[in-house]
Design a protein around this motif. Structure first.
Motif, mmCIF file in Angstrom:
data_model
loop_
_atom_site.group_PDB
_atom_site.id
_atom_site.type_symbol
_atom_site.label_atom_id
_atom_site.label_comp_id
_atom_site.label_asym_id
_atom_site.label_seq_id
_atom_site.Cartn_x
_atom_site.Cartn_y
_atom_site.Cartn_z
ATOM 1 N N UNK A 91 36.017 35.587 47.489
ATOM 2 C CA UNK A 91 35.915 34.772 46.277
ATOM 3 C C UNK A 91 35.280 35.556 45.133
ATOM 4 N N UNK A 92 34.262 36.337 45.442
ATOM 5 C CA UNK A 92 33.515 37.008 44.375
ATOM 6 C C UNK A 92 34.391 37.927 43.542
ATOM 7 N N UNK A 93 35.371 38.576 44.167
ATOM 8 C CA UNK A 93 36.237 39.486 43.413
ATOM 9 C C UNK A 93 37.132 38.739 42.442
ATOM 10 N N UNK A 94 37.632 37.578 42.860
ATOM 11 C CA UNK A 94 38.615 36.887 42.017
ATOM 12 C C UNK A 94 37.981 36.173 40.825
ATOM 13 N N UNK A 95 36.703 35.831 40.919
ATOM 14 C CA UNK A 95 36.054 35.071 39.844
ATOM 15 C C UNK A 95 36.097 35.828 38.509
ATOM 16 N N UNK A 96 35.959 37.145 38.583
ATOM 17 C CA UNK A 96 35.957 37.957 37.362
ATOM 18 C C UNK A 96 37.263 37.762 36.594
ATOM 19 N N UNK A 97 38.363 37.843 37.314
ATOM 20 C CA UNK A 97 39.673 37.805 36.668
ATOM 21 C C UNK A 97 40.051 36.386 36.248
ATOM 22 N N UNK A 98 39.541 35.408 36.987
ATOM 23 C CA UNK A 98 39.718 34.021 36.545
ATOM 24 C C UNK A 98 38.982 33.798 35.228
ATOM 25 N N UNK A 99 37.772 34.319 35.135
ATOM 26 C CA UNK A 99 36.975 34.147 33.913
ATOM 27 C C UNK A 99 37.667 34.784 32.713
ATOM 28 N N UNK A 100 38.267 35.954 32.911
ATOM 29 C CA UNK A 100 38.960 36.632 31.809
ATOM 30 C C UNK A 100 40.130 35.792 31.303
ATOM 31 N N UNK A 101 40.887 35.191 32.221
ATOM 32 C CA UNK A 101 42.024 34.351 31.824
ATOM 33 C C UNK A 101 41.567 33.075 31.124
ATOM 34 N N UNK A 102 40.442 32.522 31.570
ATOM 35 C CA UNK A 102 39.892 31.323 30.917
ATOM 36 C C UNK A 102 39.528 31.639 29.469
ATOM 37 N N UNK A 103 38.904 32.794 29.259
ATOM 38 C CA UNK A 103 38.551 33.222 27.899
ATOM 39 C C UNK A 103 39.804 33.345 27.035
#
Length: 396
Positions: A91-103
């Motif tokens: 999970x920890x790896x994917x959160x970064x890229x989810x956050x970028x898409x949310x931005x």
């Protein structure tokens, strides 16, 4: 009306956020689900439908599997990254890229706020907020569950009040699924001794026989299974389907959170664990001692920094260059036997296998040096110890 974008998953926490922001903050809510492999096409359709039922003004499903693989998973494989020798950063790896898409979505719709459903006691709040603050410092962050210190039961009751029916049985376990594994949190993981019950894991045991499969690697990437070539992402998905039927990859990770407290979470990651262990075995055969040593040091740092939300630090790009270069000869096949709840590595075949050299066979014979050469080497090899203990006889 001011706009807010919610990082949406369809789960309890983000469903609460949507309703809270509409009714308590009177904001125009827009939702985005960033799919890193945890949702089927049908589940994406149903999640979008639920977002609109909750009152979202717009909803977007964004699948980023290939990007997630190229920018993170590939390097987690190259580095054989297992946090505390256990957890593949599911999970920890994917959160970064989810956050970028949310931005990106928040900027597109002109949102003044961004919201997520993290609590104040975990790592995700930091992973999300660090990315948000770095890439969009002008957008305010709203975190209702963190700010209000809500329990899962309180979230369920709030949703009931607003005529959203959410199963309390379902809410007892927090499940986050992606291509690189699934985390499972519940009342058992809040203790130090209890195991998760069998039915808490999304994948159940379906096969009780044994099955042998060959993983085909080229320059460190999984390019095929049993000689059938395909894209690495698809191979990971195929292997996950195959290995999860044996209930492989279950464990509980215990670690130090970014905020300093100990944390415990269950997970299942059949394909990631098989791939990492198979890749590591292949590297033992084709890399030198010092390549393996330094790669382990840098990969450990890479995994820690990624786990703690520091993906944007330029040192990560520096380490990626090293990891890429280290994979030049990591090509070959690894034979794996799948069994109920576990697997074994049978062996490897590779044109770069250094065990096949003509220099000698371990414990058997030497072809490139004499016995006198060996004796001389050993004598010189021990010089440093001899000198120290000659000067410090009391420590001998």
């Amino acid at each position: 009306m001011e706009k807010v974008v919610v990082a949406y998953s369809g789960g309890l926490d983000t469903s609460y956020c949507v309703k809270y922001l509409i009714h308590e903050k009177e904001l125009e809510v827009h939702t985005i689900l960033v799919n890193t492999g945890g949702f089927s096409d049908e589940e994406l359709i149903q999640t979008e439908k639920r977002a609109y039922e909750l009152g979202s003004s717009s909803h977007v499903n964004k699948t980023i599997l290939n990007e997630f693989y190229q920018k993170a998973i590939k390097y987690l494989i190259f580095g054989n990254v297992l946090k505390n020798n256990t957890y593949p950063l599911s999970v920890s790896a994917e959160r970064i890229f989810q956050a970028i898409e949310v931005i990106n979505y928040a900027k597109k719709v002109g949102a003044k706020y961004i919201a997520h459903g993290s609590t104040g006691a975990g790592n995700d709040q930091i992973r999300f907020d660090v990315i948000f603050q770095t890439l969009a410092p002008e957008i305010e962050i709203i975190t209702p569950i963190r700010d209000l210190k809500l329990s899962r039961q309180e979230e369920v009751e709030f949703l009931k009040k607003h005529e959203v029916h959410y199963s309390w049985e379902k809410a007892q376990y927090s499940i986050n699924k992606g291509i690189w594994g699934t985390s499972v949190g519940g009342k058992e993981t809040l203790t130090s001794k209890k195991a998760l019950p069998e039915d808490a894991y999304p994948s159940q045991l379906k096969k009780e026989t044994e099955e042998t499969i060959t993983l085909n690697f080229e320059k460190g990437e999984l390019i095929g299974l049993d000689g059938i070539k395909d894209e690495p992402v698809k191979n990971i998905q195929k292997l996950e389907e195959l290995a999860s039927a044996f209930a492989i990859g279950r464990d509980i990770h215990v670690g130090d959170t970014i905020i300093g407290i100990k944390g415990r979470v269950g997970f299942e990651a059949a394909a990631p664990l098989v791939i990492i262990k198979a890749h590591h075995l292949l590297e033992k055969h084709v890399l030198t001692k010092w390549q393996q040593y330094w790669k382990e040091q840098l990969a450990n740092w890479y995994g820690m920094l990624l786990h703690e939300g520091n993906y944007l630090d330029p040192v990560m790009r520096n380490i990626e260059v090293f990891l890429d270069d280290s994979q030049k000869s990591v090509t070959g096949d690894v034979i794996v036997k799948l069994k109920p709840y576990h697997f074994t590595l049978e062996g490897i075949e590779s044109e770069f296998d250094m065990m096949k050299s003509d220099f000698g066979q371990y414990g058997e014979m030497n072809n490139s040096w004499t016995s006198d050469d060996a004796k001389g080497f050993i004598k010189i090899y021990g010089n440093a110890n001899k000198i120290y203990h000659n000067v410090n006889p009391s420590e001998s």
